[in-house]
Motif scaffolding. Structure first.
Motif, short mmCIF file in Angstrom:
data_model
loop_
_atom_site.label_atom_id
_atom_site.label_comp_id
_atom_site.label_asym_id
_atom_site.label_seq_id
_atom_site.Cartn_x
_atom_site.Cartn_y
_atom_site.Cartn_z
N CYS A 195 0.83 -1.21 0.00
CA CYS A 195 0.00 0.00 0.00
C CYS A 195 0.86 1.26 0.00
CB CYS A 195 -0.92 -0.01 1.22
SG CYS A 195 -1.84 1.53 1.38
N CYS B 165 0.17 3.51 3.15
CA CYS B 165 0.79 2.94 4.35
C CYS B 165 2.29 3.18 4.36
CB CYS B 165 0.54 1.45 4.44
SG CYS B 165 -1.05 1.02 5.16
N CYS C 29 -4.19 -0.78 0.66
CA CYS C 29 -4.83 -1.61 1.69
C CYS C 29 -6.32 -1.24 1.75
CB CYS C 29 -4.15 -1.40 3.04
SG CYS C 29 -4.49 0.19 3.81
N HIS D 7 -7.13 2.29 3.10
CA HIS D 7 -6.77 3.41 2.23
C HIS D 7 -7.48 3.37 0.89
CE1 HIS D 7 -3.22 3.77 5.10
NE2 HIS D 7 -4.10 4.72 5.35
ZN LIG Z 1 -2.66 1.45 3.52
#
Ligand SMILES: [Zn+2]
Ligand SMILES: [Zn+2]
Length: 231
Positions: free
Chosen positions: A16, A19, A138, A141
């Motif tokens: 991600c 992230c 992810c 997100h």
């Molecule tokens: Zn993420």
């Protein structure tokens, strides 16, 4: 592409991108505190208010201090001696100790918001980059980005959804062939791609460990209150 666009594009490597941006932001914030602000009264105040950050960031800070040869534990010891004194003060006065929100969690939360907005603002140029990269947003997100994009352009949100599904299905294929390699009939070892599909699947579902993915443990009211005061 402007600077923020380039920054986002560079984060689209594997896993991600949001992230990964947040994790390196979190690390750099901890480094800045340890290198520059150990004796800063404002920073001390923030540590004191939260009685030494949230559990996750407290340990993360200590870990960072030990992992940097130029740092070591002295700075953290100085900060926590101050926090400990505050805690003792509460007990001495017969008061209940008050723990307000962790300011590092709040910083990461703000960074998350601005990253998602920056992504949504540049969706035209970033979507093709995302599609052709190995990155997979992810769940958290992806949902945040999807709702930001949908507010701006519904068609683009549909495209994002299709790309995301395609990526997730591909990941499932990788994970399935990883599982197949454990069959007793299989003579081959799992490939690097297959092996990495497991942590990447966990990342796609749960994100990476940061203050916000771990910090939301029933403390959000306190966190919000802490932020108001901090501002
Ligand atoms: Zn993420
Ligand atoms: Zn925190």
């Amino acid at each position: 592409m402007d600077l923020i666009g380039v920054y986002l594009r560079e984060a689209m490597d594997e896993g991600c991108p949001v992230c990964r941006i947040l994790r390196s932001y979190e690390e750099s914030q901890i480094e800045t505190i340890l290198y520059e602000h150990v004796n800063d009264p404002e920073v001390r105040k923030k540590f004191r208010k939260s009685l030494g950050l949230c559990t996750y960031h407290a340990w993360k800070t200590l870990e960072k201090a030990y992992s940097e040869p130029l740092l070591g534990p002295l700075g953290v010891a100085i900060i926590y001696e101050d926090v400990l004194s505050r805690y003792i003060g509460f007990l001495e006065d017969g008061r209940v100790s008050k723990e307000e929100g962790c300011f590092l969690c709040e910083l990461v939360r703000e960074k998350e918001r601005s990253t998602i907005e920056g992504f949504a603002d540049r969706i035209d140029e970033l979507l093709p980059v995302y599609e052709s990269s190995n990155a997979i947003l992810c769940r958290r997100h992806y949902e945040m980005l999807l709702s930001e994009v949908a507010r701006r352009d519904n068609d683009k949100a549909t495209v994002l959804k299709e790309i995301q599904l395609k990526k997730l299905r591909k990941l499932r294929e990788r994970l399935k062939s990883f599982i197949d390699k454990f069959d007793y009939l299989s003579k081959e070892e799992p490939t690097k791609e297959e092996t990495s599909s497991l942590p990447l699947t966990i990342e796609a579902l749960k994100g990476l460990e940061t203050g916000i993915t771990l910090g939301g443990r029933g403390n959000s009211k306190n966190v919000k209150r802490g932020l108001l005061k901090w501002r």
